[in-house]
Design an enzyme around this catalytic site. Sequence first.
Site, short mmCIF file in Angstrom:
data_model
loop_
_atom_site.label_atom_id
_atom_site.label_comp_id
_atom_site.label_asym_id
_atom_site.label_seq_id
_atom_site.Cartn_x
_atom_site.Cartn_y
_atom_site.Cartn_z
N HIS A 98 -61.03 -7.86 -8.49
CA HIS A 98 -60.57 -6.85 -9.46
C HIS A 98 -59.61 -7.52 -10.44
O HIS A 98 -58.79 -8.37 -10.05
CB HIS A 98 -59.88 -5.69 -8.73
N GLU A 172 -66.24 -4.05 -15.17
CA GLU A 172 -65.05 -3.33 -15.61
C GLU A 172 -64.39 -4.09 -16.76
O GLU A 172 -63.54 -4.98 -16.51
CB GLU A 172 -64.05 -3.21 -14.46
N GLY A 178 -57.82 1.93 -17.33
CA GLY A 178 -56.57 2.68 -17.52
C GLY A 178 -56.16 2.89 -18.96
O GLY A 178 -54.99 3.10 -19.25
N SER A 215 -61.61 3.89 -16.96
CA SER A 215 -61.30 5.16 -17.64
C SER A 215 -62.35 6.26 -17.45
O SER A 215 -62.56 7.09 -18.33
CB SER A 215 -61.06 4.92 -19.13
P1 PGA Z 1 -59.28 3.55 -14.02
O1 PGA Z 1 -59.51 2.24 -13.13
O2 PGA Z 1 -60.39 4.51 -13.71
O3 PGA Z 1 -57.93 4.07 -13.61
O4 PGA Z 1 -59.35 3.10 -15.46
C1 PGA Z 1 -60.78 1.78 -12.81
C2 PGA Z 1 -60.69 0.55 -11.93
O5 PGA Z 1 -59.84 -0.31 -12.19
O6 PGA Z 1 -61.45 0.43 -10.96
#
Ligand code: PGA
Length: 251
Positions: A98, A172, A178, A215
């Site tokens: 991640h 991602e 976020g 998000s």
């Molecule tokens: P988020 O995070 O939905 O809060 O943007 C997604 C993630 O990092 O897996």
Amino acid sequence: MSPNKFVYVANWKAYFTPNQAYQWAKSHKEALGTLSKNSPIIICPSFDALSIVAQEIKGTPTYLAAQDCSAHHAGPYTGQVLSTSLKEIGCTYCIIGHSEVRQEYHETPAQIAAKACLLLDNGITPIICIGETAHDYDLNRGAQAIEQQLTPILTAIKKENHALKTIAIGYEPLWAIGTSIVPKSSYLAQQLEAIKRLCNQHLPDYQALLLYGGSIDETNALTFKNIPLLDGILIGHASTDFQKLQKIVLS
Ligand code: PGA
């Protein structure tokens, strides 16, 4: 898990203490189990809450995942959590690579590859996260960034014969995590095609699930379900609110 069902990964990050995670799982386990029957849901608590959530969802169709694991076998590695421990606790998935971990701990592709191999040897599906930075995106280098991140990991997996031959790739983009910004469907489709090509090229005998994260909330989830190559979504902050998670799954 049926490869034809759209998958929901609830990445709780570090939003809950063990007691909060326990209360969440306890209060929603029945509704969650009902939802999970038709739509596989993978809950990813932090390490300290894994066992307690495992107890709560035991015997229900909800899956358990960790948010990271050690790149080592058992030994003198202070602060590390083994993939064998995750297996013992009942995890069938584990997020690795991640961007929040890559950034915080300066994780290398070799470490992520080692984690993926250990997980596969223990029958745990690695959810390998990759994604380009805003800078790479602006310079139209999204596809190259993905290739650079993914190739060493897939190559390392290919070198050994693992017990499990299923991986998940969590695409991602860093600029989407976020931020309330999500990629355009056409761009996402293009990136997923590139990821699929790499997986087919390096690991033709593996099943590779393609997930998107960044998000996602109850207002935009539906858009992602209409993207043909997508097998599921990773939901961060919104997944900590059960009502939102439910709306996402039912949208
Ligand atoms: P988020 O995070 O939905 O809060 O943007 C997604 C993630 O990092 O897996």
